[in-house]
Scaffold this active site. Structure first.
Site, PDB file in Angstrom:
ATOM      1  N   LYS A  30       1.007  -1.375  -0.348  1.00 40.95           N
ATOM      2  CA  LYS A  30      -0.071  -0.203  -0.363  1.00 40.95           C
ATOM      3  C   LYS A  30       1.167   1.164   0.040  1.00 40.95           C
ATOM      4  CE  LYS A  30      -3.596  -0.665  -0.569  1.00 40.95           C
ATOM      5  NZ  LYS A  30      -4.263  -1.666  -1.763  1.00 40.95           N
TER       6      LYS A  30
ATOM      7  N   HIS B  62       6.920  -7.628  -1.894  1.00 41.84           N
ATOM      8  CA  HIS B  62       6.510  -6.936  -0.849  1.00 41.84           C
ATOM      9  C   HIS B  62       7.439  -6.911   0.445  1.00 41.84           C
ATOM     10  CE1 HIS B  62       2.514  -4.691  -2.772  1.00 41.84           C
ATOM     11  NE2 HIS B  62       1.964  -5.247  -2.351  1.00 41.84           N
TER      12      HIS B  62
ATOM     13  N   ARG C 145       6.012   5.262   2.164  1.00 49.60           N
ATOM     14  CA  ARG C 145       5.314   6.309   2.414  1.00 49.60           C
ATOM     15  C   ARG C 145       4.905   6.350   3.528  1.00 49.60           C
ATOM     16  NH1 ARG C 145      -1.428   4.675   0.057  1.00 49.60           N
ATOM     17  NH2 ARG C 145      -2.128   6.768   0.181  1.00 49.60           N
TER      18      ARG C 145
ATOM     19  N   SER D  16      -3.960   2.959   4.696  1.00 47.70           N
ATOM     20  CA  SER D  16      -4.534   2.428   3.352  1.00 47.70           C
ATOM     21  C   SER D  16      -4.344   1.156   3.424  1.00 47.70           C
ATOM     22  CB  SER D  16      -3.487   2.707   2.359  1.00 47.70           C
ATOM     23  OG  SER D  16      -3.871   2.131   0.895  1.00 47.70           O
TER      24      SER D  16
ATOM     25  N   THR E 212      -0.889   7.833 -15.826  1.00 42.62           N
ATOM     26  CA  THR E 212      -0.718   7.443 -14.025  1.00 42.62           C
ATOM     27  C   THR E 212      -1.036   8.330 -13.265  1.00 42.62           C
ATOM     28  OG1 THR E 212       1.127   9.156 -14.064  1.00 42.62           O
ATOM     29  CG2 THR E 212       1.523   6.787 -15.264  1.00 42.62           C
TER      30      THR E 212
ATOM     31  N   PHE F  50      -3.671   9.426 -10.075  1.00 44.98           N
ATOM     32  CA  PHE F  50      -4.875   8.876  -9.549  1.00 44.98           C
ATOM     33  C   PHE F  50      -5.792   8.951 -10.670  1.00 44.98           C
ATOM     34  CE2 PHE F  50      -8.005   8.774  -6.514  1.00 44.98           C
ATOM     35  CZ  PHE F  50      -8.140   7.034  -5.488  1.00 44.98           C
TER      36      PHE F  50
ATOM     37  N   GLY G 268      -6.162   8.201  -2.283  1.00 46.87           N
ATOM     38  CA  GLY G 268      -4.624   8.847  -3.374  1.00 46.87           C
ATOM     39  C   GLY G 268      -3.508   9.858  -2.994  1.00 46.87           C
TER      40      GLY G 268
HETATM   41  P1  A3P Z   1      -4.905   4.722  -0.528  1.00 45.86           P
HETATM   42  O1  A3P Z   1      -5.757   3.766  -0.233  1.00 45.86           O
HETATM   43  O2  A3P Z   1      -4.364   5.940   0.620  1.00 45.86           O
HETATM   44  O3  A3P Z   1      -6.000   5.779  -1.632  1.00 45.86           O
HETATM   45  P2  A3P Z   1      -0.564  -0.405  -3.027  1.00 45.86           P
HETATM   46  O4  A3P Z   1      -0.139  -0.088  -5.490  1.00 45.86           O
HETATM   47  O5  A3P Z   1       1.155  -0.612  -3.492  1.00 45.86           O
HETATM   48  O6  A3P Z   1      -1.077  -1.679  -3.682  1.00 45.86           O
HETATM   49  O7  A3P Z   1      -1.075   0.840  -2.906  1.00 45.86           O
HETATM   50  C1  A3P Z   1      -2.670   1.362  -3.219  1.00 45.86           C
HETATM   51  C2  A3P Z   1      -2.259   3.021  -2.994  1.00 45.86           C
HETATM   52  O8  A3P Z   1      -2.081   3.630  -3.537  1.00 45.86           O
HETATM   53  C3  A3P Z   1      -3.786   3.379  -2.489  1.00 45.86           C
HETATM   54  O9  A3P Z   1      -3.743   4.095  -1.335  1.00 45.86           O
HETATM   55  C4  A3P Z   1      -3.812   3.495  -3.751  1.00 45.86           C
HETATM   56  O10 A3P Z   1      -5.701   4.952  -3.510  1.00 45.86           O
HETATM   57  C5  A3P Z   1      -3.262   4.996  -4.229  1.00 45.86           C
HETATM   58  N1  A3P Z   1      -2.460   5.299  -5.862  1.00 45.86           N
HETATM   59  C6  A3P Z   1      -2.866   4.150  -7.076  1.00 45.86           C
HETATM   60  N2  A3P Z   1      -2.165   5.002  -7.843  1.00 45.86           N
HETATM   61  C7  A3P Z   1      -2.170   6.028  -7.441  1.00 45.86           C
HETATM   62  C8  A3P Z   1      -2.082   6.884  -8.080  1.00 45.86           C
HETATM   63  N3  A3P Z   1      -1.919   6.956  -9.748  1.00 45.86           N
HETATM   64  N4  A3P Z   1      -1.721   8.702  -7.846  1.00 45.86           N
HETATM   65  C9  A3P Z   1      -1.695   8.504  -6.187  1.00 45.86           C
HETATM   66  N5  A3P Z   1      -1.762   7.484  -4.886  1.00 45.86           N
HETATM   67  C10 A3P Z   1      -2.538   6.290  -6.144  1.00 45.86           C
END
Ligand code: A3P
Length: 299
Positions: free
Chosen positions: A48, A112, A134, A142, A231, A233, A263
């Protein structure tokens, strides 16, 4: 349906002190013996921390901004998830190892794993690695919502309970604190680009340029802008290839919490009480006293 979902909830087993799912544990010998190739790129994160986002940026770069090519398949299938395997039910079967082994080079692989559990061949082959970190508070929030919506993960319990598990490292892939510190310590000994989610949010163009340089790739301004746009959100949330709606039916329930949730940086403020925040901060200071790593929890 609820019974089926309950059964999916992962059994957690510890491997060298790191909680992992039972299928990861039972395939560990093969994961450890994985044969990396010199031109493999590894994207490593604590869960996450922005994995999917980074994967999309990397793929857009590799495809020179060709959106159609990036939509050839889902994130989950374009980039093998190294240690992940799902054995049952059969319609959800997945083996990151098999997917990787069958994939022609150059491959981009997701993991991971904490740094000490990365298969040795990645170091032997001197593979490039992008690590994304993060801040703990947003990462925790998240991860909590992801546990709620993803029935393949253990039941998170209440927010308070999950926070406790996160602080004590009793969550899948172990302690966030050890993960970010462990990778930070290794970064200068290997070809590791260590990035921060908060920097990517603040100035995505600058971070994409860092990735371009690291991958020794050059793109035109036009392509760079296309990567930036696709790319974001907002676009990734609507893209079925990146938003995890095409796979995991009956596993991920986006009505509980969408994969592409917020995001944002600083959403933790909507979750932590004043008392929880104090407790978290006090504990954080102790756990992070032995590192030069600094995170931003707001922009
Ligand atoms: P949130 O739950 O805070 O929204 P991973 O890909 O490592 O599983 O992480 C997922 C997190 O990255 C989620 O956070 C998701 O919304 C966020 N995320 C995915 N794509 C994103 C983007 N393009 N910009 C910003 N955040 C993004």
């Amino acid at each position: 349906l609820s019974l089926k979902c309950t059964n999916l909830r992962a059994e957690v087993v510890e491997l060298e002190g790191i909680p992992l799912t039972q299928p990861i544990y039972s395939t560990w010998d093969q994961v450890w013996k994985f044969k990396a190739r010199p031109d493999d790129l590894l994207i490593a994160t604590y869960a996450k921390a922005g994995t999917t986002w980074t994967q999309e940026i990397v793929d857009m770069i590799q495809q020179n901004g060709d959106v159609e090519k990036c939509r050839r398949d889902t994130t989950y299938r374009r980039h093998p998830f190294l240690e992940w395997s799902v054995l049952e039910p059969s319609e959800l079967r997945y083996s990151g190892l098999e997917l990787a082994e069958a994939m022609p080079s150059p491959r981009t692989i997701k993991t991971h794993l904490p740094v000490q559990l990365v298969p040795p061949s990645f170091w032997e082959q001197k593979c490039k690695i992008i690590y994304v970190a993060r801040n703990a508070k947003d990462n925790l929030v998240s991860y909590y919502h992801f546990h709620r919506m993803n029935k393949e993960l253990p039941d998170p319990g209440t927010w308070e309970e999950f926070m406790e598990k996160f602080m004590t490292g009793k969550v899948l892939w172990g302690s966030w604190y050890d993960h970010v510190k462990g990778w930070w310590k290794e970064k200068d000994k290997h070809r590791i680009l260590y990035l921060f989610y908060e920097d990517m949010k603040e100035n995505p163009k600058k971070e994409i340029q860092k990735i371009l340089k690291f991958l020794e790739k050059d793109v035109t301004q036009e392509v760079l802008n296309k990567i930036l746009h696709n790319t974001s959100f907002e676009i990734m949330k609507e893209n079925p290839m990146t938003n995890y709606t095409m796979e995991f039916q009956g596993v991920m329930d986006h009505s509980i919490s969408p994969f592409m949730r917020k995001g944002a940086v600083g959403d933790w403020k909507n979750h932590f009480t004043v008392a929880q925040n104090k407790k978290f901060d006090d504990d954080y200071k102790k756990k992070m006293a032995d590192t030069s790593l600094v995170f931003r929890t707001e922009l």
